[in-house]
Write a protein that holds these residues in place. Structure first.
Motif, PDB file in Angstrom:
ATOM      1  N   PRO A   1       0.838  -1.212   0.000  1.00 30.49           N
ATOM      2  CA  PRO A   1       0.000   0.000   0.000  1.00 30.49           C
ATOM      3  C   PRO A   1       0.873   1.262   0.000  1.00 30.49           C
ATOM      4  O   PRO A   1       1.896   1.324   0.688  1.00 30.49           O
ATOM      5  N   LEU A   2       0.435   2.263  -0.755  1.00 32.04           N
ATOM      6  CA  LEU A   2       1.127   3.558  -0.791  1.00 32.04           C
ATOM      7  C   LEU A   2       0.092   4.665  -0.560  1.00 32.04           C
ATOM      8  O   LEU A   2      -0.041   5.589  -1.346  1.00 32.04           O
ATOM      9  N   ASP A   3      -0.639   4.532   0.541  1.00 32.93           N
ATOM     10  CA  ASP A   3      -1.768   5.419   0.795  1.00 32.93           C
ATOM     11  C   ASP A   3      -1.433   6.599   1.696  1.00 32.93           C
ATOM     12  O   ASP A   3      -2.282   7.457   1.940  1.00 32.93           O
ATOM     13  N   SER A   4      -0.224   6.630   2.225  1.00 33.03           N
ATOM     14  CA  SER A   4       0.166   7.734   3.099  1.00 33.03           C
ATOM     15  C   SER A   4       1.618   8.096   2.833  1.00 33.03           C
ATOM     16  O   SER A   4       2.360   7.336   2.202  1.00 33.03           O
ATOM     17  N   LYS A   5       2.021   9.247   3.346  1.00 35.40           N
ATOM     18  CA  LYS A   5       3.405   9.682   3.159  1.00 35.40           C
ATOM     19  C   LYS A   5       4.363   8.733   3.873  1.00 35.40           C
ATOM     20  O   LYS A   5       5.452   8.445   3.370  1.00 35.40           O
TER      21      LYS A   5
ATOM     22  N   GLN B   1       3.928   5.489   4.357  1.00 35.49           N
ATOM     23  CA  GLN B   1       4.039   4.273   3.548  1.00 35.49           C
ATOM     24  C   GLN B   1       4.916   4.511   2.321  1.00 35.49           C
ATOM     25  O   GLN B   1       5.712   3.649   1.935  1.00 35.49           O
TER      26      GLN B   1
ATOM     27  N   GLU C   1       0.073  15.698   1.947  1.00 35.38           N
ATOM     28  CA  GLU C   1      -0.780  14.512   1.958  1.00 35.38           C
ATOM     29  C   GLU C   1      -1.728  14.444   0.761  1.00 35.38           C
ATOM     30  O   GLU C   1      -1.979  13.369   0.221  1.00 35.38           O
TER      31      GLU C   1
ATOM     32  N   LYS D   1      -1.375  10.296  -3.422  1.00 34.56           N
ATOM     33  CA  LYS D   1      -1.836   9.289  -4.388  1.00 34.56           C
ATOM     34  C   LYS D   1      -1.178   9.464  -5.748  1.00 34.56           C
ATOM     35  O   LYS D   1      -0.669   8.505  -6.331  1.00 34.56           O
TER      36      LYS D   1
ATOM     37  N   GLY E   1       2.449   8.640  -5.423  1.00 32.80           N
ATOM     38  CA  GLY E   1       2.617   7.204  -5.199  1.00 32.80           C
ATOM     39  C   GLY E   1       2.418   6.401  -6.470  1.00 32.80           C
ATOM     40  O   GLY E   1       3.168   5.450  -6.736  1.00 32.80           O
ATOM     41  N   ASP E   2       1.418   6.764  -7.260  1.00 30.46           N
ATOM     42  CA  ASP E   2       1.171   6.059  -8.523  1.00 30.46           C
ATOM     43  C   ASP E   2       2.361   6.206  -9.464  1.00 30.46           C
ATOM     44  O   ASP E   2       2.785   5.244 -10.115  1.00 30.46           O
TER      45      ASP E   2
ATOM     46  N   ARG F   1       5.409   4.214  -8.035  1.00 33.76           N
ATOM     47  CA  ARG F   1       5.283   2.773  -8.226  1.00 33.76           C
ATOM     48  C   ARG F   1       5.559   2.378  -9.680  1.00 33.76           C
ATOM     49  O   ARG F   1       6.307   1.440  -9.940  1.00 33.76           O
TER      50      ARG F   1
END
Length: 311
Positions: free
Chosen positions: A181-185, A187, A219, A223, A226-227, A230
């Motif tokens: 998961p990459l839902d927060s800073k 993570q 914050e 997303k 993170g996308d 990844r």
């Protein structure tokens, strides 16, 4: 954040061209068991052998095929054809065979594929083995593997302990990063930190830029960042390193280990010491084991597979 390696217990499924797993399914009825080079480590994975030409119904023995009018990508768009040595068009059969193999790999849950380069079906960077001619890469099946984002491993690299070690460590990191998961800073930062030493070896500038930008994001931008992180990191992890970079990384990480633990590992040699790739691979495996035993993060190989039954 705990600065130790990531342990996964999922046995990854790897697709493989059946002829590379010893099946005599090539057009001439031959095959090679290249997986035997992996020794006991072969059992750390599940293998799903497929052959698009057999699934095309072309049979064994069969006339060899070739791409005509373009590469495998153009075959899928209808702008190129597949012909056998007699000049017969077998395009539709080969397409159906490739799709059947993709379906089998999907059912098996495979995220990686060991391909036979030089094949007009499975080849990725070559579709012929004639002299230095590359043919029309990628092949028909190879083009679909690229399109679907498989982690691709050339079968010839299974014969090199060092190249296989490099593919294996990047595949495990690829699997972990694909699913984490990459839902927060927080993570995001952990994912970057856990993979940064390996990614820095592959592309130092990109890794440093990600680190700098990560420190600045808020914050609401997590997303999108993170996308992008990844996707770019997964693309990077698909690309092999080289012997010089690997030995330099080994020494840097070993120096960190020695400083932290206050003890040496006699078998680990400095980068300038000449030795063959088999010896380097043994040093890397030893470093992985020692770091795991002493709970020291070996960032060069951040993700390890361990069978639950052996822990």
């Amino acid at each position: 954040m705990e600065k130790t390696e990531i342990i996964i217990h999922t046995k990854l499924t790897i697709g493989v061209s059946a002829c590379c797993m010893g099946s005599p399914v090539r057009y001439n009825g031959k095959g090679w068991d290249l997986l035997k080079n992996l020794g006991r480590e072969k059992n750390d994975f599940r293998w799903c052998p497929v052959c698009p030409e057999c699934m095309a119904g072309l049979g064994v023995l069969r006339e060899p095929i070739r791409l005509s009018g373009g590469d495998g990508t153009k075959v899928w768009t209808g702008d190129a054809e597949v012909k056998n040595r007699k000049g017969e068009i077998v395009t539709n059969k080969v397409i159906e065979g490739a799709l059947a193999c993709i379906e089998a790999l999907s059912r098996a849950g495979a995220i990686a594929y060991v391909y036979m380069d030089g094949s007009p079906s499975c080849g990725v960077y070559r579709t012929t083995l004639k002299n230095t001619n590359r043919g029309n890469p990628p092949g028909v099946f190879g083009a679909k593997l690229l399109e679907l984002g498989f982690f691709l491993i050339p079968a010839s690299d299974l014969q090199s302990p060092l190249k296989w070690w490099d593919w294996r460590r990047r595949l495990l990191a690829f699997y972990w990063l694909k699913n984490v998961p990459l839902d927060s800073k927080n993570q995001l930062y952990e994912a970057w930190y856990k993979t940064k030493f390996l990614c820095r070896e592959l592309n130092q500038e990109w890794t440093q830029n990600i680190g700098r930008n990560l420190a600045l994001i808020v914050e609401e931008d997590v997303k999108e960042f993170g996308d992008r992180f990844r996707k770019e990191a997964l693309d990077l992890l698909r690309k092999p390193s080289n012997t010089k970079k690997i030995t330099n990384s080994l020494w840097a990480q070993y120096s960190y280990y020695k400083k932290l633990q206050g003890k040496s590992i006699e078998e680990i040699n400095a980068p300038e010491i000449k030795r063959n790739v088999t010896s380097i691979a043994k040093e890397l495996l030893l470093m992985e084991r020692k770091a795991h035993e002493d709970k020291v993060f070996f960032g060069t190989s951040p993700v390890l597979y361990r069978d639950k039954r052996s822990n």
